[in-house]
Design a protein around this motif. Structure first.
Motif, mmCIF file in Angstrom:
data_model
loop_
_atom_site.group_PDB
_atom_site.id
_atom_site.type_symbol
_atom_site.label_atom_id
_atom_site.label_comp_id
_atom_site.label_asym_id
_atom_site.label_seq_id
_atom_site.Cartn_x
_atom_site.Cartn_y
_atom_site.Cartn_z
ATOM 1 N N THR A 127 -2.336 0.660 0.667
ATOM 2 C CA THR A 127 -3.284 -0.420 0.397
ATOM 3 C C THR A 127 -4.054 -0.783 1.663
ATOM 4 O O THR A 127 -3.633 -0.464 2.777
ATOM 5 C CB THR A 127 -2.565 -1.686 -0.115
ATOM 6 N N ILE A 128 -5.150 -1.496 1.468
ATOM 7 C CA ILE A 128 -5.938 -1.960 2.621
ATOM 8 C C ILE A 128 -5.112 -2.942 3.458
ATOM 9 O O ILE A 128 -5.169 -2.914 4.687
ATOM 10 C CB ILE A 128 -7.266 -2.602 2.162
ATOM 11 N N THR A 129 -4.321 -3.786 2.803
ATOM 12 C CA THR A 129 -3.466 -4.716 3.548
ATOM 13 C C THR A 129 -2.486 -3.965 4.434
ATOM 14 O O THR A 129 -2.271 -4.338 5.593
ATOM 15 C CB THR A 129 -2.719 -5.656 2.583
ATOM 16 N N GLU A 130 -1.902 -2.878 3.916
ATOM 17 C CA GLU A 130 -0.991 -2.069 4.731
ATOM 18 C C GLU A 130 -1.729 -1.456 5.919
ATOM 19 O O GLU A 130 -1.194 -1.395 7.030
ATOM 20 C CB GLU A 130 -0.352 -0.974 3.885
ATOM 21 N N LEU A 131 -2.959 -1.006 5.703
ATOM 22 C CA LEU A 131 -3.757 -0.433 6.790
ATOM 23 C C LEU A 131 -4.051 -1.498 7.850
ATOM 24 O O LEU A 131 -3.912 -1.247 9.047
ATOM 25 C CB LEU A 131 -5.058 0.158 6.258
#
Length: 172
Positions: free
Chosen positions: A89-93
């Motif tokens: 996910t973008i949050t993980e990135l």
């Protein structure tokens, strides 16, 4: 018969302990095995994506590097330019970018048409890319532009928790 995917990468490192801390503690890879040094073979350590990988190992390190790498963007001899890891996910990135920044390893955050990327260097200066794959319908092969990554704009466009790539069960 054809190659289906990359199975693993082995990196030569100069400091096994510093690299272990980086790949385990900063990137969050699971240390799954160690091969002790033998007569003319240096110690190796094997890592995989914790809970995500079906490989024995995704990356291994061997303590046999003796020459420094050139600086970022400087010419070098033939070899690997960088290795890329995928998050879901973008949050993980964004979180990975923050971890890399705190570790003093972050180089750049880039928006590319096929993925959003966070670039970093490991303790030996080896280049790494952490990617979140944009949805396949948004890919282009005609305009491979790169621009600075705006995490807020990306989360507004795709959502902070949209799972893509292997996190969504897509073939690698």
């Amino acid at each position: 018969m054809s190659i289906r995917r990359v199975n693993h990468v082995v990196l030569s490192v100069s400091d096994l302990e510093a690299s272990t801390v980086f790949y385990r503690d900063v990137l969050g890879l699971e240390l799954v095995s160690t091969l002790a040094a033998q007569d003319n073979w240096k110690e190796m350590r094997f890592f995989r994506a914790a809970g995500e990988s079906s490989n024995h190992h995704d990356i291994a390190i061997i303590a046999n590097a003796t020459l420094p790498l050139p600086g970022w963007g400087q010419p070098s001899g033939p070899g690997m330019f960088h290795v890329a890891f995928e998050v879901g996910t973008i949050t993980e990135l964004e979180n990975m970018g923050q971890r890399l920044k705190e570790a003093g390893a972050l180089i750049d955050c880039v928006h590319q048409p096929m993925h959003l990327s966070v670039y970093a260097r490991d303790p030996d200066g080896l280049a790494l890319e952490i990617v979140w794959r944009t949805p396949n319908a948004d890919w282009t092969y005609a305009d491979l532009w790169r621009s600075p990554l705006d995490f807020q704009a990306a989360k507004q466009r795709w959502g902070a928790t949209l799972a893509t790539g292997s996190a969504a069960g897509e073939a690698t």
